[in-house]
Scaffold this motif. Structure first.
Motif, short mmCIF file in Angstrom:
data_model
loop_
_atom_site.label_atom_id
_atom_site.label_comp_id
_atom_site.label_asym_id
_atom_site.label_seq_id
_atom_site.Cartn_x
_atom_site.Cartn_y
_atom_site.Cartn_z
N GLU A 226 45.71 -20.24 17.63
CA GLU A 226 46.85 -19.91 16.78
C GLU A 226 47.56 -21.18 16.26
N SER A 227 47.28 -22.32 16.88
CA SER A 227 47.94 -23.57 16.45
C SER A 227 47.18 -24.29 15.34
N ILE A 228 46.07 -23.73 14.89
CA ILE A 228 45.30 -24.36 13.81
C ILE A 228 46.13 -24.36 12.54
N ASP A 229 46.35 -25.56 11.96
CA ASP A 229 47.20 -25.64 10.78
C ASP A 229 46.43 -25.95 9.50
N ARG A 230 45.20 -26.45 9.61
CA ARG A 230 44.37 -26.68 8.44
C ARG A 230 43.05 -25.96 8.67
N LYS A 231 42.94 -24.76 8.16
CA LYS A 231 41.85 -23.88 8.58
C LYS A 231 40.56 -24.10 7.82
N GLU A 232 40.62 -24.28 6.49
CA GLU A 232 39.38 -24.37 5.75
C GLU A 232 39.46 -25.40 4.62
N CYS A 233 38.32 -26.08 4.37
CA CYS A 233 38.18 -26.98 3.23
C CYS A 233 36.91 -26.58 2.49
N TYR A 234 36.57 -27.29 1.40
CA TYR A 234 35.58 -26.76 0.48
C TYR A 234 34.58 -27.84 0.09
N LEU A 235 33.28 -27.56 0.35
CA LEU A 235 32.23 -28.54 0.12
C LEU A 235 31.05 -27.90 -0.60
N ARG A 236 30.29 -28.73 -1.30
CA ARG A 236 29.01 -28.28 -1.86
C ARG A 236 28.00 -29.40 -1.68
N GLU A 237 26.73 -29.07 -1.76
CA GLU A 237 25.67 -30.03 -1.46
C GLU A 237 24.56 -29.89 -2.50
N LYS B 293 32.94 -22.72 2.28
CA LYS B 293 34.17 -22.90 3.06
C LYS B 293 33.81 -23.40 4.47
N PHE B 294 34.31 -24.61 4.80
CA PHE B 294 34.12 -25.17 6.14
C PHE B 294 35.35 -24.78 6.95
N THR C 82 32.66 -23.96 11.24
CA THR C 82 31.41 -23.40 10.72
C THR C 82 31.55 -23.15 9.23
N PHE C 83 30.44 -22.97 8.54
CA PHE C 83 30.47 -22.58 7.13
C PHE C 83 30.46 -21.06 7.06
N ASP C 84 31.46 -20.52 6.36
CA ASP C 84 31.62 -19.06 6.31
C ASP C 84 32.16 -18.67 4.95
N GLY C 85 31.28 -18.25 4.07
CA GLY C 85 31.70 -17.77 2.76
C GLY C 85 31.77 -18.86 1.71
N GLU C 86 32.03 -18.45 0.46
CA GLU C 86 32.07 -19.38 -0.67
C GLU C 86 33.26 -19.08 -1.58
N GLY D 259 36.88 -39.38 14.03
CA GLY D 259 37.62 -38.29 13.42
C GLY D 259 36.86 -36.98 13.43
N ILE D 260 37.55 -35.95 12.98
CA ILE D 260 36.98 -34.60 12.86
C ILE D 260 36.65 -34.38 11.39
N PHE D 261 35.38 -34.17 11.09
CA PHE D 261 34.92 -34.05 9.71
C PHE D 261 35.70 -32.94 8.99
N PRO D 262 36.13 -33.19 7.74
CA PRO D 262 35.77 -34.31 6.87
C PRO D 262 36.73 -35.50 6.93
#
Length: 567
Positions: free
Chosen positions: A95-106, A72-73, A58-62, A208-211
């Motif tokens: 708890e096994s999530i290793d890449r939690k957030e990436c960063y996008l703008r539109e 923040k995705f 989900t998108f949560d914060g900037e 794949g799982i975006f992005p």
């Protein structure tokens, strides 16, 4: 104001008849991808191991970077389903999530993502304390382009195709529930039609799982795709066609033919001066392998991709005038150049293939969306309509038509610990079709083929072997050893003799069993055919002078072939 269109909306399902609703509404203006609180659920399916994992984002914060604001995705939940269905047991493995957030703008229909100096997605960055040198933004989606417009080469920042250039194709509206989205596919410079597909408001739909959608489709026997998209108010705006299949997978215990834990090996043959072989000769064979690898969604169904795998073993024969016979010419090992992909699915003992780029002919104008290939529910005395056609190496099947399989008898055979049904059908001299294996001769897994004018034609294909996931041979057809292909191994004519005596062709089977003899002209047209027990002969007195071919068969398989000249 865009023109109002009428669109059919399908209650998406697999294995279940879809209920059809009709809506009439205008296509709405561009719908943004970045929406705070919207939830994307992705599926990671390992078909061979019956393993299902879902990932929710989900998108949560900037965050601010270089004077711009990026959303923040965030990956916030990861779940395993040990029993391989969404309606079953679920284990939270967040708890096994290793890449939690990436960063996008539109902005203005374009979506940008932050990448590092190597073009890889930036994950879990602390923009206050971490080294941000080399970080830049890349355009990952652009819905402002028209169909066919060029797409910037850095859009697939995490693939090896970055420097080849990409272009946009297949712009069309896609409708889910009560909303319409603009959709496009991305191809690389070679025109790979199985590349990722994107839709506004939804992002990447497959591969794949975006992005991190990729141009490499479903590697390592896995499938990753968008499963559902839910709005902040809880309303679902997208549901994958595979959703119902993951709710209710086939746990019937039936032997499956569409499966990723097997490799099928065939011998493809060409006659009459090898129309598609680049090797000189008159009669050629080619040993090739296929396997299921990955899936694709089309309409209301999930199809499995049957692809070619491994190298080819090719050997050819040529006509020796002095011996008046066909003799071994050459063997060649070479990379598999066949890029054809066949999309197949299985449901309750029936196997279907998607009708994609086929030259279909029929007595009516109906063009089916898919063909029934096998129906293992049919018993002795019953029949079903399948299809048949012509096929040359690495070319699209043509002259495809409906063909009725009459089940003469049924039997069972144990293959790799499974009890499989054998259907003996009256087509082409009592053809055998085996559950979990497919056609044994005159075709390969997706379809049976021959020239319906002669029932022989200038090409043929027979099953050689089937291997399990460990590489063990679990079924033997022709059983030619690819490591020791030679004239002695392949062209052993057994004890059956085939001779031309100037006025007739004679074929003899010393063991006294059934034998058939056919005479063909050089184009493959059958001039005459006889059957008998022990020995048979065909007179050549009525033939005009020229070159002909005699073909002797025993137990439904060609065991001897000879070229002769009528003077």
């Amino acid at each position: 104001m865009k023109q109002t269109i009428k669109t059919t909306i399908l209650a998406l399902s697999l294995g279940i008849t879809a209920t059809i609703f009709m809506y009439s509404f205008p296509i709405m203006a561009y719908q943004p991808f970045i929406v705070e609180g919207r939830v994307w659920e992705y599926a990671h399916v390992v078909n061979a191991n019956r393993c299902l994992t879902t990932v929710c984002k989900t998108f949560d914060g900037e965050v601010d970077f270089n004077g711009k604001s990026y959303s923040k995705f965030v990956t916030f939940r990861k779940s395993d389903y040990p029993d391989d269905r969404l309606s079953g047991t679920v284990v939270d493995v967040s708890e096994s999530i290793d890449r939690k957030e990436c960063y996008l703008r539109e902005k203005d229909g374009q979506v940008f993502i932050l990448v590092d100096e190597y073009g890889e997605t930036v994950y879990d960055m602390n923009f206050t304390t971490d080294d941000t040198s080399g970080i830049r933004e890349a355009l990952i989606m652009d819905f402002s382009l028209a169909n066919g417009d060029a797409f910037p080469s850095d859009s697939f920042h995490n693939t090896e195709y970055m420097k080849e250039g990409l272009f946009k194709v297949d712009l069309e509206p896609v409708v889910y529930f009560d909303r319409s989205y603009e959709k496009y596919g991305i191809c690389n410079a070679d025109g790979n039609e199985f590349s990722p597909r994107y839709a506004e408001a939804l992002g990447g739909l497959n591969n794949g799982i975006f992005p991190d959608n990729t141009l490499d489709v479903a590697p390592n026997m896995t499938s990753e795709y968008l499963l559902t998209v839910t709005e902040p108010d809880g309303g679902t705006i997208y549901r994958s066609p595979s959703y119902e299949w993951l709710l209710h997978p086939d746990f019937s215990g039936r032997v499956r033919t569409v499966r990723e834990d097997r490799v099928w090996e065939y011998v493809y043959s060409e006659y009459d001066y090898l129309p598609t072989f680049e090797t000189p000769g008159w009669w050629g064979h080619q040993l090739f392998r296929v396997k299921f690898d990955g899936t694709e969604e089309h309409g209301d169904h999930m199809y499995h991709r049957l692809v070619h795998t491994g190298d080819l073993v090719r050997w050819t024969m040529e006509y020796d005038k002095e011996k008046d016979d066909v003799v071994f010419a050459a063997r060649e090992d070479l990379p598999n150049d066949n890029n054809r992909i066949y999309l197949m699915r299985e449901e309750d003992g029936r196997v279907y293939m998607l009708n994609k780029d086929l030259d279909y002919i029929s007595n009516d104008e109906f063009m089916p969306n898919e063909f029934l290939v096998y129906d293992f529910n049919k018993k002795q005395g019953e029949s079903y309509d399948s299809w048949i056609g012509l096929w040359y190496w690495n070319e699209i099947p043509f002259d495809v038509m409906n063909y009725q399989f009459d089940v003469k008898t049924t039997d069972t055979i144990e293959i790799d610990g499974e009890e499989c049904t054998i259907q003996n059908v009256t087509t082409l001299d009592n053809l055998s079709i085996i559950e979990g294996i497919g056609f044994v001769k005159h075709g390969f897994l997706p379809f049976l083929y021959c020239d319906m004018r002669t029932h022989i034609g200038t090409v043929d294909c027979d099953l050689n072997r089937v291997y399990n996931a460990e590489g063990d041979i679990i079924y033997r057809g022709l059983d030619i050893d690819p490591e020791t292909v030679s004239v002695e191994k392949v062209y052993d004519k057994s004890s059956l003799s085939l001779n031309y005596g100037g006025e007739a062709v004679f074929a003899e089977n010393p063991d006294g069993t059934g034998i058939s003899l056919s005479l063909l002209d050089i184009s493959g047209k059958v001039m005459s055919r006889v059957s008998g027990t022990g020995s048979v002969s065909v007179s050549t007195a009525a033939l005009t002078p020229g070159v002909y071919v005699a073909v002797a068969e025993a137990d439904g398989a060609t065991v001897a072939r000879r070229k002769f000249v009528v003077r």
